[in-house]
Enzyme design. Structure first.
Site, PDB file in Angstrom:
ATOM      1  N   ARG A 292       0.895  -3.618   3.999  1.00 18.03           N
ATOM      2  CA  ARG A 292       2.129  -2.888   4.290  1.00 18.03           C
ATOM      3  C   ARG A 292       3.291  -3.377   3.437  1.00 18.03           C
ATOM      4  O   ARG A 292       4.088  -2.574   2.940  1.00 18.03           O
ATOM      5  CB  ARG A 292       2.454  -3.000   5.787  1.00 18.03           C
ATOM      6  CG  ARG A 292       1.571  -2.110   6.638  1.00 18.03           C
ATOM      7  CD  ARG A 292       1.756  -2.308   8.119  1.00 18.03           C
ATOM      8  NE  ARG A 292       0.936  -1.330   8.848  1.00 18.03           N
ATOM      9  CZ  ARG A 292       0.810  -1.282  10.161  1.00 18.03           C
ATOM     10  NH1 ARG A 292       1.459  -2.157  10.916  1.00 18.03           N
ATOM     11  NH2 ARG A 292       0.052  -0.359  10.732  1.00 18.03           N
ATOM     12  N   TYR A 432       0.181   6.161   4.039  1.00 20.45           N
ATOM     13  CA  TYR A 432      -0.908   5.205   4.260  1.00 20.45           C
ATOM     14  C   TYR A 432      -0.396   3.828   4.672  1.00 20.45           C
ATOM     15  O   TYR A 432       0.785   3.547   4.624  1.00 20.45           O
ATOM     16  CB  TYR A 432      -1.890   5.140   3.099  1.00 20.45           C
ATOM     17  CG  TYR A 432      -1.413   4.827   1.703  1.00 20.45           C
ATOM     18  CD1 TYR A 432      -0.219   4.189   1.420  1.00 20.45           C
ATOM     19  CD2 TYR A 432      -2.227   5.181   0.623  1.00 20.45           C
ATOM     20  CE1 TYR A 432       0.152   3.901   0.124  1.00 20.45           C
ATOM     21  CE2 TYR A 432      -1.863   4.901  -0.684  1.00 20.45           C
ATOM     22  CZ  TYR A 432      -0.676   4.251  -0.921  1.00 20.45           C
ATOM     23  OH  TYR A 432      -0.312   3.971  -2.210  1.00 20.45           O
ATOM     24  N   GLU A 433      -1.352   3.008   5.129  1.00 19.93           N
ATOM     25  CA  GLU A 433      -1.076   1.689   5.713  1.00 19.93           C
ATOM     26  C   GLU A 433      -0.146   1.777   6.921  1.00 19.93           C
ATOM     27  O   GLU A 433       0.715   0.926   7.118  1.00 19.93           O
ATOM     28  CB  GLU A 433      -0.503   0.727   4.663  1.00 19.93           C
ATOM     29  CG  GLU A 433      -1.433   0.438   3.519  1.00 19.93           C
ATOM     30  CD  GLU A 433      -2.827   0.005   3.967  1.00 19.93           C
ATOM     31  OE1 GLU A 433      -2.953  -0.569   5.065  1.00 19.93           O
ATOM     32  OE2 GLU A 433      -3.790   0.270   3.229  1.00 19.93           O
ATOM     33  N   GLY A 434      -0.342   2.786   7.725  1.00 15.14           N
ATOM     34  CA  GLY A 434       0.500   3.007   8.900  1.00 15.14           C
ATOM     35  C   GLY A 434       1.653   3.903   8.520  1.00 15.14           C
ATOM     36  O   GLY A 434       2.530   3.521   7.743  1.00 15.14           O
TER      37      GLY A 434
END
Length: 582
Positions: A292, A432-434
Site C-alpha cells: 500500500r 488495487y491494494e485496497g
C-alpha cells in the site's frame, strides 16, 4: 518525451522527513554522500534503461502465448539489468543478502522506477512485499532457500488474494489447501488480477496464496497463507520440475499494458504453509501494508511523469498571444491559467511525495528509534499515515495525470503524444491494494481512534507549531493563515469522527481522508518552504511559491471539506435506489 529523475526534490523530501537524523542514529556507515550517490545512480538507471521502454510496453504489452506469458519488448532484459545493479535488495536485511539501507531510500528509488516505467515497477514492487512477509512469518526453510532469491531479485514474488467472487471481501475466498501427508499441502482454486503472475523475466516465481484448510472455520478466521513456487525447490535450493499451477489468461486492461495481470489456476499445486494455520489474513497484511505504501509512491511517480511531459509540451507548443510579453504565437507556458495548472500540479506532487517518504522514515524509526516509547510513537504515526499515503497520493496521481492531458489540449486526447497513457496507467492505483474507499474506512475506523484520537492530536499539535513559524515570515504568512484554518477544520472533523461511530462516520470517511491529506500535505510543503527560505537560488525560492499556491488553491477548501465530513452523511440512508434513477 524523456524522463528526468527529480533528484533534488527527492533529497529535500527526505531531509524534511527526518532522514538525516535517522541515518545518523541507525545507519552509522551510511552518510549523506552515499545517500546522494545511490539516488543519482538509480536516477541514471531509470532514465536510461526503464523510461525508453515505457511507450513500447503500453503499445505492445505483455502477451499470452501457448499457455505462458511473454514479457513486453525489452522488459526481461531490463529486469536482469535491474537485478544485476542490486536495486532489488536495498532495504532487505544483510542476513538475507540485502544491503540494509533505509526503507525511505528504497521508496525514493522506487518512485523513480515507477515514474520511468510503472508497468515494469509493479514486478519488483510485489517482490518487496513478499520479502517483508517471509522475513517476518516464513519458516526456516523458506528463509534459507527462498528469501535470499527474492532479495536478490533472481526470483520474483506475487500476492494471490482475489477470486472471482472474493474481491475486497476476503471472507469469501474458496481456494482449497489439502494436506499432502508429507508435511506439505496441495492448492486447488482460481485467483484473478494477479500482477506479474507469470512471465519470462526470472527463472522462478514465488506465489503467496490465501486458501482454506478442510477443517478451517468460516470467514476470514479460517484463511491460511501458503507459498507455492512456479518451479519446485528442493532442500538444497535447486530448481526442479514445474509445479501444477499456471496462468490461464491475462487481462486486457485500461492501462499498465506492460504488466501481465493474470488469471492463476492452482491445480493441486504443491505448497508450504507460511506462518500459523488460520492466521493468513494477518500474515498477508504485512505484505499488503508494504504494497500500500509502495502504491502511494506509484501515485507520486505517475504524477511526476505526467507533469514533466505536460511542462515540456507547454514550452514547445505555441498557441495565442502571451499576456505577459505579448509574444505571438506564444508557448502555452506563457498563458496564466496554464502556468497556474502546472504550478498546482507540481505542488500536489511534492506534498504527496513528502507524505510517502515521511511514512517510510517512520517505518524505519518504528524498528530503530532509541527507546520503546519512540518506536511506539513512530509506529502509530506510520499506521495513521499509511492509508492517507496510499489513497490521497493515488488520487493525486489521477488528478495530476488528468491535468496533464488538459495542458496538452486536444493533443492530449490523441494517443501519440503519450499523455493519455499516464492517465490510463494512473487510474488503477486508487483501486488495487485496497480501494481508496477501504483506505478511508480504515482511517476513520481503526487509525484515527488510536489512543483515543491522541495520535492525530499529536500530529495536529506539530502542525500548529509550524503555523507559528510561518506567521513570522513575510513570504509565508498567508500560508500560515491557511494552514491554521486547515488544521482547525481537521480537528473539528476528527472530533466528529470520534464521536460518530457506525454508518455516519463511514459515509464521511472519504471526505475525511481527503481533508487529512490536503492539510498534512500543505503542512509538509510549508516545512519544505521554511527549510529552503534562506537559500537564494531559483529552485529554493520556488518552494515558497509552491506552498503559497497550494495554500490558496487546496488548503482554502479545508473548512468546506470538514463540513462535508460532518454534514454529508445525513441523506445517505434515506436515499433509495429510485432517487438515483434505478
Amino acid at each position: 518525451m524523456t524522463f528526468r529523475a527529480p533528484l533534488r526534490d527527492l533529497a529535500l523530501a527526505l531531509k524534511t522527513a527526518g532522514h538525516p537524523a535517522l541515518v545518523a542514529h541507525g545507519f552509522p556507515e551510511l552518510d549523506e554522500d552515499t545517500v546522494a550517490a545511490v539516488l543519482e545512480a538509480a536516477g541514471a538507471f531509470t532514465e536510461e534503461e526503464l523510461a525508453p521502454l515505457n511507450r513500447k510496453g503500453d503499445q505492445v504489452g505483455a502477451r499470452y502465448e501457448n499457455g505462458a506469458v511473454v514479457s513486453a519488448p525489452g522488459f526481461a532484459a531490463a529486469y536482469q539489468a535491474f537485478v544485476a545493479g542490486g536495486w532489488n535488495s536495498l532495504s532487505a536485511a544483510p542476513e538475507h543478502g540485502g544491503q540494509g539501507l533505509t526503507k525511505a531510500m528504497e521508496l525514493a528509488v522506487f518512485e523513480m522506477i515507477q515514474a520511468a516505467n510503472m508497468a515494469f515497477g509493479l514486478c519488483p514492487m510485489l517482490t518487496q512485499a513478499a520479502i517483508e512477509a517471509l522475513a517476518l512469518h516464513g519458516s526456516e526453510r523458506q528463509k534459507r532457500l527462498v528469501l535470499p532469491k527474492l532479495v536478490s531479485g533472481e526470483w520474483t514474488g506475487t500476492m494471490n488474494l482475489t477470486e472471482p467472487q472474493a474481491g475486497s471481501d476476503l471472507a469469501a475466498v474458496t481456494t482449497r489447501a489439502e494436506p499432502d501427508g508429507q508435511g506439505g499441502y496441495r492448492l486447488t482454486g482460481q485467483k484473478i488480477f494477479i500482477t506479474w503472475g507469470d512471465h519470462d523475466a526470472a527463472e522462478n516465481i514465488c506465489h503467496l496464496v490465501l486458501a482454506r484448510l478442510p477443517d478451517s472455520p468460516p470467514g476470514v478466521k479460517g484463511i491460511s497463507l501458503f507459498l507455492a513456487t512456479k518451479r519446485l525447490v528442493d532442500d538444497e535450493g535447486a530448481l526442479g520440475a514445474a509445479n501444477t499451477l499456471r496462468a490461464g489468461s491475462i487481462e486486457h486492461k485500461l492501462g499498465i499494458h506492460g504488466s501481465p495481470t493474470c488469471v492463476m489456476l492452482f491445480e493441486g499445486a504443491q505448497a508450504e504453509l507460511v506462518g500459523e494455520v488460520n492466521n493468513g489474513i494477518a500474515h498477508m497484511f504485512v505484505m499488503m501494508n508494504a504494497a500500500r505504501l509502495q502504491v502511494g509512491v506509484q501515485g507520486v511517480a505517475i504524477a511526476e511523469r505526467a507533469f514533466q511531459q505536460a511542462l515540456a509540451f507547454s514550452q514547445e507548443r505555441k498557441q495565442g498571444r502571451a499576456v505577459w510579453s505579448a509574444e505571438y504565437p506564444a508557448p502555452l507556458y506563457g498563458h496564466p491559467d496554464v502556468r497556474r495548472t502546472l504550478l498546482l500540479m507540481k505542488a500536489k506532487i511534492e506534498a504527496a511525495r513528502a507524505i510517502c517518504l515521511t511514512t517510510g522514515v517512520l517505518a524505519d524509526l518504528a524498528n530503530l528509534a532509541p527507546t520503546e516509547s519512540e518506536r511506539t510513537t513512530a509506529r502509530q504515526r506510520q499506521e495513521l499515515l499509511t492509508p492517507i499515503a496510499k489513497a490521497w497520493s493515488t488520487d493525486i496521481g489521477v488528478d495530476v495525470a488528468s491535468a496533464g492531458v488538459q495542458v496538452h489540449g486536444g493533443m492530449g486526447f490523441i494517443e501519440e503524444t503519450g499523455a493519455a497513457q499516464h492517465y490510463r496507467d494512473a487510474r488503477i492505483a486508487p483501486i488495487y491494494e485496497g480501494t481508496n474507499g477501504i483506505q478511508a474506512i480504515d482511517l476513520v475506523g481503526r487509525k484515527v481512534p488510536m489512543e483515543g484520537g491522541g495520535v492525530m492530536d499529536a500530529l495536529c499539535a506539530e502542525m500548529h507549531a509550524t503555523v507559528a513559524e510561518l506567521k513570522v515570515s513575510s513570504a509565508l504568512e498567508s500560508v500560515g493563515q491557511r494552514l491554521e484554518a486547515g488544521v482547525a477544520a481537521l480537528e473539528r472533523a476528527t472530533d466528529w469522527v470520534l464521536n460518530n461511530k457506525g454508518p455516519n462516520a463511514l459515509a464521511g470517511a472519504t471526505a475525511y481522508l481527503k481533508l487529512a491529506g490536503d492539510v498534512i500535505g500543505g503542512w509538509m510543503l510549508a516545512r519544505q518552504a521554511l527549510a529552503t527560505a534562506q537559500d537564494a537560488d531559483d529552485w529554493s525560492q520556488s518552494k515558497s511559491a509552491l506552498a503559497r499556491i497550494y495554500a490558496s488553491q487546496v488548503l482554502a477548501q479545508a473548512p468546506g471539506l470538514a463540513d462535508g465530513v460532518v454534514e454529508g452523511a445525513g441523506d445517505l440512508e434515506a436515499v433509495g435506489a429510485a432517487a438515483l434513477g434505478a
